[in-house]
Structures are given as C-alpha cells and as structure tokens.
Write a protein that holds these residues in place. Structure first.
Motif, short mmCIF file in Angstrom:
data_model
loop_
_atom_site.label_atom_id
_atom_site.label_comp_id
_atom_site.label_asym_id
_atom_site.label_seq_id
_atom_site.Cartn_x
_atom_site.Cartn_y
_atom_site.Cartn_z
N LYS A 134 22.53 55.47 16.08
CA LYS A 134 21.89 54.80 14.95
C LYS A 134 20.37 54.91 15.03
CE LYS A 134 25.78 51.85 14.21
NZ LYS A 134 26.28 50.57 13.90
N PRO A 135 19.79 55.87 14.30
CA PRO A 135 18.33 56.05 14.35
C PRO A 135 17.55 54.78 14.03
CG PRO A 135 19.36 57.89 13.22
CD PRO A 135 20.44 56.85 13.46
N SER A 136 18.07 53.94 13.18
CA SER A 136 17.34 52.71 12.83
C SER A 136 17.21 51.77 14.03
CB SER A 136 18.03 51.98 11.68
OG SER A 136 19.33 51.58 12.07
N LEU A 137 18.13 51.87 14.99
CA LEU A 137 18.07 51.03 16.19
C LEU A 137 17.19 51.63 17.27
CD1 LEU A 137 21.80 49.93 16.62
CD2 LEU A 137 19.93 48.62 15.63
N VAL A 138 17.16 52.95 17.38
CA VAL A 138 16.45 53.58 18.48
C VAL A 138 14.99 53.88 18.19
CG1 VAL A 138 18.57 54.58 19.41
CG2 VAL A 138 17.12 55.96 17.93
N LYS A 139 14.55 53.67 16.95
CA LYS A 139 13.20 54.09 16.60
C LYS A 139 12.09 53.17 17.10
CE LYS A 139 13.13 52.27 11.88
NZ LYS A 139 11.92 51.49 11.78
N ASP A 140 12.33 51.89 17.25
CA ASP A 140 11.22 51.03 17.68
C ASP A 140 11.62 49.81 18.52
OD1 ASP A 140 10.67 49.68 14.33
OD2 ASP A 140 12.40 49.62 15.63
N PRO A 141 12.50 49.94 19.50
CA PRO A 141 12.84 48.77 20.32
C PRO A 141 11.70 48.36 21.26
CG PRO A 141 13.86 50.72 21.22
CD PRO A 141 13.25 51.11 19.90
N TYR A 142 10.71 49.24 21.45
CA TYR A 142 9.59 48.92 22.33
C TYR A 142 8.80 47.70 21.84
CZ TYR A 142 6.99 51.37 18.73
OH TYR A 142 6.49 51.76 17.53
N VAL A 143 8.93 47.35 20.55
CA VAL A 143 8.19 46.19 20.04
C VAL A 143 8.64 44.90 20.73
CG1 VAL A 143 7.74 47.26 17.79
CG2 VAL A 143 9.71 45.75 18.05
N TYR A 144 9.85 44.90 21.29
CA TYR A 144 10.36 43.72 22.00
C TYR A 144 9.93 43.73 23.47
CZ TYR A 144 13.07 43.40 17.78
OH TYR A 144 13.44 43.33 16.46
N LYS A 145 9.29 44.79 23.91
CA LYS A 145 8.74 44.95 25.25
C LYS A 145 9.78 44.83 26.38
CE LYS A 145 4.06 43.45 24.02
NZ LYS A 145 3.94 44.19 22.89
N PRO A 146 10.94 45.48 26.23
CA PRO A 146 11.86 45.49 27.38
C PRO A 146 11.31 46.43 28.45
CG PRO A 146 12.69 46.96 25.69
CD PRO A 146 11.47 46.27 25.11
N ASP A 147 11.70 46.22 29.68
CA ASP A 147 11.29 47.13 30.75
C ASP A 147 12.02 48.46 30.63
OD1 ASP A 147 9.50 45.32 32.06
OD2 ASP A 147 11.26 44.25 32.78
#
Length: 128
Positions: free
Chosen positions: A24-37
């Motif tokens: 799902k491209p919509s899920l993988v495009k910007d998860p960094y905004v949540y700052k996971p390690d």
C-alpha cells in the motif's frame, strides 16, 4: 579477543518499530513523520497471495525513492516454505533496505539459507 562490529546499524536505537503493508503506497510513503526508530515493510502476512508481485514493486520504489529521514528500513520476507522468499530478498537488497527479517524461522539452517541468498543478491546488485 574483542570483536569490533563496523555495521552502522549495530548500535542503532530500536525503541519503536512501525509495521507497514508494503503493498500500500499510501502507507509506506511517509511513516517517518511519526518518528519510529524502525519501519518494518511487510511482504508476508499483510500481503494477499495474489498481490505479492505488486507489493515487491511498491517496496522497491519506496526504498529507492522515499527519504525516510534516517529511519531504519527492515523488510519482512515470506517464509522459506513459500515460492516468494527468494525474489523478496532480491528486491529488498536491490532497493537498499537496511535489514531483512525472516517471517518464520524453524532452524539455524533457515538463517544460513537466507544469509547465502542475501550475499548472492548483494553481489548481483553491487550493494553491501
């Protein structure tokens, strides 16, 4: 004898890991905004059997094109009992993931088998 590990991920903090369906491209495009390690891009359980190729395509382009702002990119491949795992490894290495996670491990032999295929893919794509 002291062993020195030069892998830059060796001492990486891994307090949090976000699992994402690689299909799902919509899920993988910007998860960094949540700052996971770390993020775990899943090719296994989260992906329907008839969508494995599409998920690998999405994964490759995400790894090549998206700036995850230093977040570790781990790919969970399909188990060795499936016909998918070898291509999962090739695409993950070609895309430049930081680590590969085997979904189901039954023995140390499974780890050695995956390691051999990772090394072959690293050689094929000229990527450490």
């Amino acid at each position: 004898m002291e062993v020195i590990n030069t892998n830059p991920n060796f001492k990486r903090l891994r307090r949090s890991m976000m699992f994402l369906n690689a299909q799902k491209p919509s899920l993988v495009k910007d998860p960094y905004v949540y700052k996971p390690d770390s993020i775990m891009l899943d090719l296994e359980d989260a992906v329907a059997e008839n969508q494995k190729d599409a998920a690998r395509y999405s994964l490759f382009h995400a790894l090549k094109e998206i700036d995850y702002h230093g977040c570790e990119r781990v790919v969970r491949i399909n188990g060795l009992e499936t016909p998918h795992w070898k291509e999962d490894i090739r695409v993950s290495v070609a895309g430049g993931c930081d680590a590969i996670r085997l979904a189901k491990t039954e023995s140390g032999k499974d780890i050695k088998t995956v390691e051999e295929h990772i090394l072959a893919a690293e050689k094929e794509f000229h990527r450490p």
